[in-house]
Scaffold this active site. Structure first.
Site, PDB file in Angstrom:
ATOM      1  N   LYS A 195     -27.630  21.058 -38.414  1.00  0.00           N
ATOM      2  CA  LYS A 195     -27.461  20.233 -38.869  1.00  0.00           C
ATOM      3  C   LYS A 195     -27.005  18.685 -37.878  1.00  0.00           C
ATOM      4  O   LYS A 195     -26.297  17.804 -38.596  1.00  0.00           O
ATOM      5  CB  LYS A 195     -26.545  19.858 -39.828  1.00  0.00           C
ATOM      6  CG  LYS A 195     -27.334  21.043 -41.321  1.00  0.00           C
ATOM      7  CD  LYS A 195     -26.376  20.947 -42.524  1.00  0.00           C
ATOM      8  CE  LYS A 195     -26.751  21.868 -43.348  1.00  0.00           C
ATOM      9  NZ  LYS A 195     -26.011  22.310 -44.365  1.00  0.00           N
ATOM     10  N   ASP A 230     -22.621  26.954 -50.950  1.00  0.00           N
ATOM     11  CA  ASP A 230     -22.703  26.035 -51.615  1.00  0.00           C
ATOM     12  C   ASP A 230     -23.894  27.326 -53.181  1.00  0.00           C
ATOM     13  O   ASP A 230     -23.784  26.285 -54.160  1.00  0.00           O
ATOM     14  CB  ASP A 230     -24.034  24.818 -51.610  1.00  0.00           C
ATOM     15  CG  ASP A 230     -25.203  25.789 -50.949  1.00  0.00           C
ATOM     16  OD1 ASP A 230     -24.613  26.705 -49.954  1.00  0.00           O
ATOM     17  OD2 ASP A 230     -26.063  24.818 -49.823  1.00  0.00           O
TER      18      ASP A 230
END
Length: 508
Positions: A195, A230
Site C-alpha cells: 500500500k 481487520d
C-alpha cells in the site's frame, strides 16, 4: 416517348433495387456484428457458470485446503495464520480502551467506553489522521513517533481525564493491516510492506514493540494489549454483540476471513496449548485456488497484467478491486466485434477506470431508459449516446460478473462452516442423515463495502448460501453486518486481554 418512359422506369427500379440491396446488406452486416456481441455475452455466461454442484465442489476444496494449511506452513495456498487469540469479548467488559487502525495512507485512533453490559451502540470517540508521504518511506522511528504523538494528543483531549487513574496504564488494540508473522496475541514481526509503504528498517522487526517505544518517548503511558488484523477485529466486534459468532468475512476492495478453530485441529502448532482449547485462525483466503473455480479469458488476462500474477486468485474473482475491470475487459472485447461502442475512446483501454461502485450503480439502475448506465458510459468511458439495447447488454455483463463473485463468496463461507462442522453435517459418520443432526445457530460477521453497499451482490450471496446448504440448514446460519470492526473490534480485543480484572469469554 413510351420507350423513354419505360427505360426511365426500369432505371428507377434498378436504382431502387440497388439501394435496397445496400440497405439490406448493411442490416445483415449489422445483425451479424450484433450477433457476435451477443456471442461474447453467451461465452461469458458459460464461463462464469456457478451451478450448485460446482459450488459444492468449491466448498469441499476450501475445506480440504484449510485442513492442509493447518497441517503445515506452505502446505496449502491458504496460509491459515495463527493469531494466538483464544478468547473474545463477551459484552461484560468494563473500562476505557483504545484502538489504533493502521492500514493505508491514513490511520484512525479510537476510544471506547464499556459499561459491563452488552450494548447495541458503543460510546466512542474517533480521530482520523493522514500520514505524510515522506514518513511512508522514511524510518520506523519517525513513523511511530508521529503516530504516538497523535495518540497522545487524542488522549489529552479526553473530557473525563481527571476520572481516570493516573497510575493505570491505558490499553490499546492495534489493527495493523500488513503481512505479519504473529508471535503472540500482542506481538508480531512485519513480513513486508504494501500500500505504498517502503520503510526498509522495519521489515523483520516486532511491530508492537516499536509502537510502545515511541509511546514511551512521547511520555504516553499505554501498552499494546492486542495486535490484530481487520478480519480478527470484525470477529471480535461480532462476538461482542452475539456470542454465536464463529467467523468473520470481509468483502470490500480486498477480501479475507478468519474463524474459531479447535487447537487440536491445528497440527502445525503441536505443543501449543490454550486455556480455552481453541484459537482464531486468519485464513488469508484471498489466495485460495481450486480448479473448480470458474475462470474466464478476462480473468487470465487481468491476472497476467497484475503486479502479483498467480497470486490472490480467489480475491481476483470475488473482491471489489477487480470486478469493475473484468467488466471493462468484456466491453473491450465486444468493441472489437462490433461498432456499437464507436467512437472508441482511449479511456476504455485504461485498467481499473471502471470501478466496482460504478458497476453497482449500472447494475441497480431501475430507470426505464437506464439513464444511469448511459451517464456512466458517457462520463467515465466516453461512450456517448449508447442505445438502449447496448445499455441493457452492459447491465447483463455486470450481472454475470457480480453473480459469479457473490456465489463463489457464498461457497467460501460454507467451506468454513463445513470445516468446523457447522454446515449441517457436523462431521457425521456411520450413515446418520443430516436431519438427525441438531444444527446450532451459527453467526458469521460480515464487513466490507461490496457486501454492505451492493444490494444485488448481497442478495446473490444469500441465495447461493441457501442453495448450497438447503433451506433447513440455511435458516440456522445468520450473516450479520458488523460495521467498523477493524477499529472497534481492536479496542474490544484489548479489553478481552486487559491486564486488569475484566471478564471475557473463552472459545468454545
Amino acid at each position: 416517348m413510351g420507350k423513354v418512359a419505360v427505360g426511365l422506369a426500369v432505371g428507377v427500379a434498378v436504382a431502387a433495387c440497388a439501394v435496397a440491396t445496400v440497405v439490406v446488406g448493411r442490416r445483415i452486416r449489422s445483425r451479424r456484428k450484433w450477433s457476435r456481441v451477443v456471442g461474447v455475452l453467451k461465452d461469458l455466461e458459460q464461463s462464469c457458470e456457478t451451478t450448485v454442484g460446482r459450488l459444492r465442489q468449491v466448498v469441499d476444496a476450501m475445506a480440504v485446503e484449510m485442513h492442509a494449511g493447518l497441517a503445515s506452513d506452505g502446505g496449502s495456498k491458504l496460509k491459515m495464520l495463527l493469531t494466538f487469540v483464544d478468547k473474545l469479548p463477551s459484552g461484560s467488559e468494563k473500562g476505557t480502551y483504545y484502538a489504533l487502525d493502521l492500514g493505508g495512507t491514513n490511520f484512525r485512533v479510537l476510544r471506547v467506553k464499556l459499561g459491563g453490559t452488552r450494548s447495541s451502540t458503543l460510546e466512542h470517540d474517533v480521530c482520523r489522521q493522514a500520514i505524510p508521504q515522506d514518513l511512508m518511506t522514511g524510518t520506523s522511528e519517525d513513523l511511530f513517533d508521529f503516530i504516538a504523538s497523535s495518540l497522545k494528543e487524542f488522549v489529552e483531549r479526553e473530557r473525563d481525564v481527571s476520572k481516570l487513574s493516573l497510575d493505570r496504564r491505558r490499553e490499546l488494540g492495534f489493527t495493523f493491516s500488513f503481512p505479519v508473522k504473529q508471535i503472540s496475541v500482542s506481538s508480531g514481526t512485519l513480513l513486508k510492506w504494501t500500500k505504498g509503504f517502503a520503510i526498509e528498517d522495519m521489515v523483520g522487526r516486532e511491530i508492537a514493540g516499536c509502537l510502545e517505544k515511541a509511546m514511551t518517548r512521547k511520555g504516553l503511558n499505554m501498552r499494546v494489549a492486542a495486535l490484530v488484523n481487520d478480519s480478527v477485529g470484525t470477529l471480535s466486534l461480532g462476538h461482542y454483540h452475539d456470542t454465536d459468532t464463529v467467523a468473520a468475512v470481509i468483502i470490500g476492495t480486498g477480501t479475507n476471513a478468519c474463524y474459531l478453530e479447535r487447537i487440536d485441529a491445528i497440527i502445525k502448532s503441536q505443543g501449543l496449548l490454550t486455556a480455552s482449547g481453541g484459537m482464531v485462525v486468519n485464513m488469508e483466503w484471498g489466495n485460495f485456488w481450486s480448479s473448480h473455480l470458474p475462470r474466464t479469458v478476462y480473468d487470465i488476462e487481468l491476472d497476467a497484467d497484475s503486479p502479483n500474477p498467480n497470486d490472490q486468485g480467489f480475491e481476483k474473482l470475488i473482491s471489489g478491486m477487480y470486478l469493475g475491470d473484468v467488466v471493462r475487459r468484456v466491453i473491450v472485447r465486444m468493441s472489437k466485434e462490433s461498432d456499437i461502442f464507436e467512437p472508441i475512446s482511449s479511456k476504455l483501454s485504461m485498467p481499473f477506470i471502471l470501478r466496482t461502485p460504478l458497476i453497482a450503480a449500472m447494475h441497480e439502475d431501475d430507470t426505464p431508459d437506464l439513464e444511469e448506465v448511459g451517464s456512466i458510459l458517457r462520463d467515465n468511458l466516453e461512450i456517448p449516446d449508447a442505445p438502449l439495447k447496448v445499455r441493457k447488454l452492459i447491465v447483463k455483463v455486470c450481472d454475470v460478473v457480480t453473480r459469479r463473485a457473490a456465489r463463489l463468496a457464498a461457497a467460501g463461507i460454507v467451506g468454513i462452516l463445513k470445516k468446523i462442522g457447522r454446515d449441517g453435517s457436523g462431521g457425521i459418520t456411520g450413515g446418520r442423515s443430516r436431519s438427525d443432526h441438531r444444527m446450532r445457530r451459527t453467526v458469521v460477521a460480515m464487513e466490507g463495502s461490496l457486501y454492505t453497499g451492493y444490494t444485488m451482490f448481497r442478495e446473490y450471496l444469500h441465495e447461493a448460501l441457501t442453495e448450497i446448504l438447503g433451506e433447513d440448514i440455511a435458516q440456522h446460519v445468520v450473516l450479520k453486518v458488523t460495521e467498523d470492526g477493524s477499529a472497534m473490534g481492536a479496542a474490544l480485543q484489548a479489553a478481552a486481554y486487559s491486564s486488569y480484572p475484566v471478564d471475557s469469554v473463552q472459545l468454545q
